[in-house]
Motif scaffolding. Structure first.
Motif, short mmCIF file in Angstrom:
data_model
loop_
_atom_site.label_atom_id
_atom_site.label_comp_id
_atom_site.label_asym_id
_atom_site.label_seq_id
_atom_site.Cartn_x
_atom_site.Cartn_y
_atom_site.Cartn_z
N MET A 20 -0.56 17.12 7.17
CA MET A 20 0.89 16.99 7.13
C MET A 20 1.32 15.53 7.09
SD MET A 20 1.84 20.14 9.63
CE MET A 20 3.59 20.35 9.46
N VAL A 21 0.54 14.65 7.71
CA VAL A 21 0.82 13.22 7.55
C VAL A 21 0.61 12.83 6.09
CG1 VAL A 21 0.06 10.90 8.14
CG2 VAL A 21 0.26 12.59 9.92
N GLY A 22 -0.43 13.41 5.49
CA GLY A 22 -0.70 13.12 4.09
C GLY A 22 0.45 13.49 3.18
N HIS B 220 3.42 12.90 3.63
CA HIS B 220 4.56 12.05 3.96
C HIS B 220 5.46 11.73 2.78
CE1 HIS B 220 6.57 9.20 6.64
NE2 HIS B 220 6.74 8.48 5.56
N THR B 221 4.88 11.28 1.69
CA THR B 221 5.74 10.83 0.58
C THR B 221 6.45 11.98 -0.11
OG1 THR B 221 3.86 10.94 -0.88
CG2 THR B 221 4.33 8.81 0.11
N THR C 12 0.81 -1.20 0.00
CA THR C 12 0.00 0.00 0.00
C THR C 12 0.85 1.26 0.00
OG1 THR C 12 -1.56 -1.25 1.31
CG2 THR C 12 -1.90 1.10 1.18
N ASP C 13 1.93 1.26 0.79
CA ASP C 13 2.72 2.48 0.87
C ASP C 13 3.46 2.75 -0.44
OD1 ASP C 13 3.74 0.13 2.40
OD2 ASP C 13 5.64 1.16 2.12
N ALA D 250 1.06 4.37 -2.73
CA ALA D 250 0.88 5.78 -2.36
C ALA D 250 2.03 6.63 -2.90
CB ALA D 250 0.79 5.92 -0.86
N THR D 251 3.25 6.10 -2.83
CA THR D 251 4.38 6.89 -3.33
C THR D 251 4.29 7.08 -4.84
OG1 THR D 251 5.69 4.88 -3.46
CG2 THR D 251 6.04 6.26 -1.54
N ARG E 96 -6.38 15.35 3.14
CA ARG E 96 -5.24 14.51 3.46
C ARG E 96 -4.79 13.73 2.22
NH1 ARG E 96 -6.34 9.89 7.63
NH2 ARG E 96 -7.26 8.92 5.82
N LEU F 285 7.82 14.53 1.46
CA LEU F 285 8.91 15.05 2.29
C LEU F 285 9.98 13.99 2.48
CD1 LEU F 285 6.57 16.47 5.06
CD2 LEU F 285 7.35 17.65 3.03
N ASP F 286 11.17 14.42 2.86
CA ASP F 286 12.16 13.38 3.11
C ASP F 286 13.09 13.67 4.29
OD1 ASP F 286 13.79 14.30 0.00
OD2 ASP F 286 13.53 15.38 1.87
N ASN G 114 9.95 21.82 6.97
CA ASN G 114 8.86 22.00 7.92
C ASN G 114 8.08 23.25 7.61
OD1 ASN G 114 7.71 20.68 10.14
ND2 ASN G 114 8.43 22.32 11.49
#
Lengths: 520, 271
Positions: free
Chosen positions: B102-104, B106-107, B74-75, B78-79, B166, B109-110, B127
């Protein structure tokens, strides 16, 4: 069943009577009176029994409580007061009945200590307020009177004018504080945080030199448990994995420091600082090895496997086959402590400073982690692993990372503990340690640093100070957990999330205004 | 084909003896709103779960922008740029609205955990950017000023929109919306329709939509597929679907279909 208000108060009185009788039978009243007399600085030794007045006060307290809780929130004033009277009378009557029974047993020559080890004729006398037969009546009187007072006070304090006044007072206090805040010069407002830190630092530097060795020992213990709590909170509170074998990572750290610094069995003498690094690395390695296969498990299964892991480590350390390598059941003795700038750590004060430094470091690391991409990914996994994965978070990777970081904290705590106690053994790393750390996080408040500190004080500091009630620790512990779950399910000091949309979130010192999405 | 964003070829998903999705072929054009409808239990959500990697289809291929993604985790999906929402809201309820977004991200940011502890320049820049973008996105989905509310404290309609926010946060190419207007009042439904249109027109996102509210489906869909017992029984524009007798039968049963036909004929006659 018809819940008639008066009948209800009789029931309440009965409940309180059962509590009081139970406490008398287990000798808790005696301990409570001892503590109370100590607290008031009156400690009249007569045998081992404190001043009898305190016994009376404790009875009064319970009567008052019974009356207060029995007095209803609605209804006629006279009824509500009578409810308190009824509850107090019921409690008193049942306690008196119990007194009567005991007196009868004693007079008939039965040795009650055979059944109730906490009761002796002297303590029986003491319970009866040294008044013998009149004591029974005195009990009835005390409970009835205090019940009446309790309900009357409840009625008064719950009446509208008093409540109204109370609300007014509260709002005026908040008004006052906000106004003070507004009038403070900008400089103070901006640097107030740092000023607070500075004062705190000064207090933390000065206090340990003042309050004596025993207090330092206790505070050091609390500090170690704060670090452990923060570490476990990263695993349990942030990433939501219920790990019950946390003490295993303690053991990794403690034995690393122990084996490298004890004369037996290896006599390596690496010194504390290199070995504390080894301790952390060993804990990380253990977490990695345990975590790789484990990260596919969830909830109960994870809890059970980690519980087993903790026990396996403890039993391994205890086993005879490994005695030559780990010291076996006798553990490791004479572990040498750290030296700093050539000065060896000798007193508890040194360790307290060391522990304070690491507590500060842990809080710093925790705060930075929880408000970051990583921390948010952990929280997302805790809240909903499926949705978290669908936003692109690699569950295995992040869960393992949380376990490893949490274990590193535990390794550190274990290492310091071994050096501080100059000893470590298998039983220092039992399941109870894991449970203690877990409960202090839950009781204090998951994901809340002040909560964890409070929890560590409540669970490790208080029992250490209140040595008298040691036998009742488990009892109090259970009662505390139940009360917490009922009254404050989020912990003593619940966490809150940072406010990031509005300006007071100043991680970058900038305020981003909302343009209503025009640039989206 | 360049204008196809995702294609399913003969995708089948079996649960024991039950064929939840049966050899479904779909071709979803870029920048369009593509609806999947069908009675309850037709396999719509199962198809979504196959696309987003929760399920591994037993047969068939899912090709997203020229790459096979069936069976990926799944992840990973998403990426690649596929986001989704859920039939029953799955927000991170104890996080604030803005944190959910911000969790959304995720992909996108690094910065890693070490950056976070040391506050490296990478972390600080990222950030700042991520927060600014999250605030913008909050405005876009109509939640400006609600960013610091815990997700669980938001009203229902806002939670639905936040879930879309999200999903949008990592700039997906394809968005899977599972019943976005379920349980909404007419006013909220209209707002949601407008939001979905905005997604296509302003952000250029391709959207696959599962929806039971026929007014919504017929209003915004460019194309519709109908599933029944895991099989695709019809495909076409809203007009074609409305007239398709097999679709009517799937929804109303043979008797109901006959009745509906009678009713339609009558209406036509009267007109």
């Amino acid at each position: 069943m018809n819940n008639h208000p008066i009948r209800e108060s009789f029931q309440k009185g009965l409940v309180f009577a059962i509590i009081v009788v139970f406490m008398m039978m287990t000798g808790f009243h005696l301990i409570a009176a001892t503590l109370a007399s100590k607290a008031f600085g009156v400690y009249v030794l007569r045998g081992s029994i404190p001043d009898v007045r305190f016994m009376g006060y404790i009875h009064m307290l319970f009567g008052f409580w019974a009356g207060w809780s029995a007095s209803g929130r609605t209804g006629k004033t006279s009824t509500r007061i009578f409810q308190g009277f009824a509850a107090g009378f019921t409690t008193g009557a049942f306690v008196a009945l119990f007194d009567l029974l005991l007196t009868f047993l004693i007079l008939s020559g039965t040795d009650i200590r055979e059944y109730l080890s906490a009761l002796s004729i002297e303590s029986m006398d003491y319970f009866l307020l040294n008044l013998r037969q009149m004591g029974i009546l005195a009990h009835l009187g005390i409970y009835t009177a205090t019940g009446l007072i309790g309900s009357a006070l409840a009625v008064f304090l719950r009446s509208e004018p008093v409540q109204h006044g109370w609300q007014n007072l509260k709002s005026s206090i908040t008004n006052f504080t906000t106004r003070i805040n507004e009038t403070l010069p900008l400089l103070v407002r901006k640097f107030g945080k740092y000023l607070t830190y500075l004062v705190l630092l000064a207090v933390l530097v000065i206090l340990p030199t003042k309050w004596g060795s025993y207090m330092n020992f206790v505070i050091g213990l609390v500090g170690l448990y704060v670090i452990a709590g923060i570490g476990l909170n990263i695993v349990v509170g942030l990433s939501g994995q219920l790990v019950l074998g946390y003490a295993a990572f303690f053991a990794m750290g403690a034995y690393s420091v122990g084996l490298l610094n004890a004369p037996e069995p290896h006599n390596l003498m690496w010194g504390f600082w290199p070995s504390i690094v080894v301790a952390i690395l060993m804990a990380i390695a253990a977490a990695f090895v345990l975590g790789l296969p484990l990260m596919r498990l969830r909830g109960d299964y994870l809890a059970i496997v980690t519980l087993g892991f903790g026990e396996i480590i403890r039993i391994l350390l205890k086993s005879d086959t490994l005695t030559n390598f780990t010291g076996g059941p006798r553990g490791l003795n004479d572990i040498h402590g750290p030296t700093l700038f050539g000065k060896p750590f000798t007193s508890d004060v040194d360790y307290v400073y060391l522990i304070f430094a690491f507590v500060a470091l842990s809080i710093f690391i925790y705060n930075r982690l929880q408000d970051s991409r990583t921390g948010r990914a952990w929280l997302a996994i805790k809240e909903d692993p499926i949705a978290a994965q669908a936003t692109g978070i690699n569950l295995q990777k992040y869960k393992l990372l949380a376990l490893i970081i949490g274990a590193a904290f535990a390794g550190l705590v274990g290492g310091i503990m071994a050096a501080r106690n100059q000893f470590t053994g298998p039983n220092d790393h039992s399941m109870m340690v894991s449970m203690n750390v877990l409960s202090l996080v839950i009781v204090g408040g998951v994901n809340s640093i002040p909560g964890i500190i409070l929890g560590a004080f409540a669970l490790k500091g208080l029992p250490e100070i209140l040595r008298e009630v040691e036998n009742y620790r488990q009892l109090a512990f259970g009662a505390l957990l139940i009360t917490m779950m009922l009254m404050r399910p989020d912990g003593l000091w619940p966490s809150s999330r940072p406010k990031m949309e509005k300006g007071d979130y100043s991680q970058n010192g900038e305020n981003i205004t909302n343009d209503g999405g025009k640039n989206a | 084909m360049p204008d196809i964003i995702i294609e399913t070829k003969e995708v089948s998903k079996l649960f024991g003896g039950l064929t939840a999705v049966n050899k479904v072929n779909l071709e979803i054009p870029k920048h369009s709103i593509y609806s999947i409808i069908g009675p309850n239990g037709a396999g719509k959500t199962t198809l979504f779960n196959c696309i987003s990697g929760f399920y591994k289809p037993e047969l068939g291929e899912i090709i997203f922008q020229g790459e096979c993604i069936q069976g990926s985790s799944t992840d990973f999906v998403a990426t690649q740029g596929i986001s989704r929402t859920y039939q029953n809201i799955r927000l991170f309820s104890k996080l604030t609205a803005i944190e959910n977004i911000m969790v959304g991200q995720h992909t996108k940011l690094d910065s890693n955990w070490l950056d976070a502890i040391l506050h490296t320049p990478r972390f600080s820049q990222e950030n700042k950017k991520s927060r600014a973008e999250a605030i913008r996105l909050l405005g876009f989905i109509g939640l400006a000023g609600f960013g610091d509310f815990l997700a669980c404290n938001l009203p229902y309609g806002m939670q639905r929109r936040l879930e879309i926010g999200r999903a949008l946060a990592n700039d997906p190419q394809l968005l899977l919306l599972d019943e976005p207007t379920a349980g909404m009042n007419p006013q909220e439904t209209v707002e949601m329709i407008n939001l979905i249109r905005q997604l296509r027109d302003e952000l250029g996102t391709s959207i696959i939509l599962i929806e039971h509210d026929m007014r919504v489906v017929m209003d915004i869909s460019d194309q519709i597929s109908v599933l029944d017992y895991g099989k695709k029984i019809a495909e076409g524009t809203p007009k074609e679907i409305q007239a398709n007798p097999r679709v009517i039968e799937a929804y109303l049963g043979p008797g109901g279909a006959a009745l509906a036909k009678k009713y339609q004929d009558q209406r036509r006659k009267n007109a």
